[in-house]
Scaffold this active site. Sequence first.
Site, PDB file in Angstrom:
ATOM      1  N   TYR A  96      41.657  41.978  43.467  1.00 49.53           N
ATOM      2  CA  TYR A  96      41.066  42.272  42.341  1.00 49.53           C
ATOM      3  C   TYR A  96      41.414  43.711  41.757  1.00 49.53           C
ATOM      4  O   TYR A  96      41.764  44.383  42.691  1.00 49.53           O
ATOM      5  CB  TYR A  96      39.744  41.941  42.195  1.00 49.53           C
ATOM      6  CG  TYR A  96      38.869  42.980  43.057  1.00 49.53           C
ATOM      7  CD1 TYR A  96      38.192  44.318  42.395  1.00 49.53           C
ATOM      8  CD2 TYR A  96      38.304  42.669  44.274  1.00 49.53           C
ATOM      9  CE1 TYR A  96      37.569  45.107  43.147  1.00 49.53           C
ATOM     10  CE2 TYR A  96      37.475  43.404  45.030  1.00 49.53           C
ATOM     11  CZ  TYR A  96      37.148  44.825  44.329  1.00 49.53           C
ATOM     12  OH  TYR A  96      36.580  45.651  44.895  1.00 49.53           O
ATOM     13  N   CYS A  97      41.516  43.813  40.422  1.00 51.30           N
ATOM     14  CA  CYS A  97      41.578  45.152  39.930  1.00 51.30           C
ATOM     15  C   CYS A  97      40.381  45.362  38.892  1.00 51.30           C
ATOM     16  O   CYS A  97      39.189  45.041  39.179  1.00 51.30           O
ATOM     17  CB  CYS A  97      43.050  45.467  39.259  1.00 51.30           C
ATOM     18  SG  CYS A  97      43.343  44.176  37.908  1.00 51.30           S
TER      19      CYS A  97
END
Length: 352
Positions: A96-97
Amino acid sequence: MSAIEILDRADLESLAAFDTVIDVRSPGEFAQDHAPGAVNLPVLSDAERAEVGTIYVQEDRFKARRVGAAYVAANVARHLQGPLAERPGSFRPLLYCWRGGMRSNAMAVILSQVGWRTTVLAGGYMTWRRHVTARLYDGTLPFRLVLLDGYTGCGKTDVLQRLAARGVQTIDLEGLAAHRGSLLGGLRDQPQPSQKMFESRLLGLIDRLDPAAPVVVEAESSKVGERMVPPALWQAMTAAPRIELAAAPDARARYLVSAYRDISEDRAGLDEALRRLPTPPGRKRLAAWGELADAGDFEALALALMELHYDPAYRRSSRKETRPSLGTVELGGLEPADLEAAADRIAEMIAG
C-alpha cells in the site's frame, strides 16, 4: 506474470492473511503512522518524493513521472536484492501507498513479474485510517473494562504489567503513548508517537483482545501527555468500574523517585516542568524545591509535589467520581513483592 490482486478492506484479520504487509511510502510518511505490522520498503525516499513533487508542480508532469519512475525502479531493485532476496515463490505480499495509486502499483507490477502473488490495498493507507476512525471514533468497544485507579506513585503501571504477565488482558495506554501520564511524565529521548500512530497501536492491541474476558486499563485522564484517548475507549472508561490502589505517602515518594529517575537526572528539564505546574508554585517555593534537588533530596521533593499538586488533583477527581468501585487494594509498600501481591489480589477480584 501473476495478476495483481486488489484488497478493499484493512481490518487486521484481512491484513494477517498476507506474508508481509509492505508500506511503500517514504520513511517520513511511515514514521507518522502505518498499519500494525507493516514494514517500510519505500519506492521513494523523503528527498526523492519532495524532488518529484516539486518538478510535478513547478516544471513538467511528464518529467516528474520519468524522474520518479527511475527512482522507483532503482529502489525496488535494492529491495529485491536486500529484504526480499530470500523470499520463496509462494511469497504473498500486500502493498500500500498513500491512496493505493502510482507508488504501490509500480512496485506491485515488478513483484508480480517476479512471480509472487501480489496484492494492492485499494485506497492505500487512507483505507487503514478510515478503518481506525470507524472503530475508535464512530464505534463502541465490546469489552468489560476495569479501571486501575489510585494516587500518583501507587505503582499502577507496574501492577498493570504484572497483571499482563499473569495472562490478564490489559491496555497500557502509557506504553502506547510513550508517556507516563503526568506533568513530569515525558520520556527522555523518546518523543510521543503521532496521534494517528497512537491510535493505530491502540487498535492493533484492541483487535487482539477477547471480548468475553475483562480488560484492565489504568485510569487516565482523556489525554496521555499530548495524545488524546479516542472517543470509543474514553466512553467505555467513563462507565467502567474501578479498583483503587492505596499506599502510604512516604512509600509513594520513594517509588516516584525510582520511576522518574530520568527526570531527576535532567535538572534543566525538571526546573522547566516544575514551572509548568497548573498551581503556580511561586518563586520562594521554586527556590526551595531547587535546593532539595541540588541536595539530592528527591524524596522530599516528591512529597512536596504530591502535597501541592498530585494528591489535591486526585481528591478533586474522586469527589466527582460516579463509576462504581470494586474495592481498594492496600499496599504495605511498593517493593516488587508488594506489587506482585497486589496483582494477585486484583486478578482474583476480576476473575468473577
